[in-house]
Design a protein around this motif. Structure first.
Motif: not given
Length: 316
Positions: A19-20, A23, A56-57, A60, A73, A295, A301-302
């Motif tokens: 997952t991310d 956010l 942002y996404f 990931y 997502l 996640g 963050d990534h």
């Protein structure tokens, strides 16, 4: 209520999905974007906001692609429920529209990833009615079912593959959400958050909350997650094991080991040490035999997700 199959789109619940990360903390502290009520869904209403979410996404999704794993997502709808929406000036019709728009945006964003042949699930994100850090507004399970039905129905109607309720801190809200999802015929995941002592803000143990939720819904949730807590906050409660631990499939930890109260007061982002966090994830996989949804939450963050992949997954 009788037991209902999870009906998740992925038949093998052991398959790894990423997952991310965090956010809202990324948008607020890294991008410098003001988020009234910590809500990201208003960004969906204009092109510049959608571009922010896309930027942002994308890292990931790229990480999942490099490591050859699936991706869940999430829609940017954690705050898109009636009480929080009202505080931001949104009517119930506005919220239904933005929830539908969020699913369409996520589907388009993940299109190229899915075309690579990777497994992609569009997950309708649901947040608590109250504050995720405090159990100061508690509903009965019946109230929670009524309260969350509108958002769940909107996400389902827009084509979400599943819904996940994040940062839930007492069992009755989890039960109501699960029942609403069952009526909507959409798979549901419940993600509880815990304090530094490993207990929910309500004082319940995680074990008690999971067992009560399963008992009073007939096992509706496809699985459970833990989010918005640091690995050090949950290690001790998992050490004894038990059948309830088998129900935990996902972890989205905070980068910081600070308490929720400390994070609430923080004016700077505590992103911790991505490498150390990744090692802690690897250790927790020995305690959580079904942990396969990986996640992050606040402060991650990534970089953190990449480090978690390197620590927990075989090389692609």
């Amino acid at each position: 209520m009788s037991s209902r199959p999870s009906s998740l789109p992925q038949p093998d619940l052991e398959t790894v999905f990423l997952t991310d990360g965090g956010l809202e903390t990324s948008l607020l502290f890294i991008e410098g974007i003001d988020l009234p009520c910590f809500a990201s869904f208003p960004l969906l209403r204009h092109e510049s906001g959608r571009q922010v979410l896309k930027r942002y996404f994308e890292p990931y999704l790229q990480t999942a692609s490099r490591h050859g794993v699936g991706f869940i997502l999430d829609t940017a709808t954690w705050r898109a429920n009636p009480d929080w929406g009202r505080k931001l000036g949104y009517t119930s019709e506005d919220l239904a529209q933005v929830n539908r728009q969020a699913v369409a945006f996520a589907r388009e964003l993940g299109r190229s990833f899915a075309l690579e042949g990777r497994s992609l699930l569009i997950d309708g994100a649901i947040g608590p009615r109250g504050d995720g850090y405090r159990a100061d507004y508690r509903m009965s399970a019946e109230e929670a079912e009524r309260y969350h039905t509108g958002q769940i129905d909107a996400l389902r109607d827009a084509g979400a593959d599943m819904v996940t309720a994040f940062t839930i801190n007492y069992a009755e809200e989890a039960i109501g959400i699960a029942r609403a999802a069952a009526k909507a015929a959409i798979p549901v995941v419940i993600s509880f958050t815990v304090e530094t002592d490993g207990k929910l803000a309500s004082g319940e143990s995680l074990q008690s909350a999971i067992e009560q939720s399963d008992r009073e819904t007939g096992g509706i949730p496809a699985y459970y997650m833990i989010n918005c807590a640091h690995p050090t906050h949950i290690e001790s409660m998992l050490s004894a094991g038990g059948s309830w631990v088998q129900r935990i499939r996902g972890l989205r930890a905070n980068a910081s080991s600070k308490s929720h109260a400390q994070l609430d007061e923080a004016e700077e982002l505590d992103s911790g040490d991505p490498t150390e966090l990744a090692r802690q994830y690897r250790d927790l996989r020995n305690m959580l035999p079904r942990l396969s949804v990986l996640g992050g939450c606040c402060g991650t963050d990534h970089r953190h997700i990449e480090a978690i992949c390197e620590a927990c997954l075989p090389q692609a």
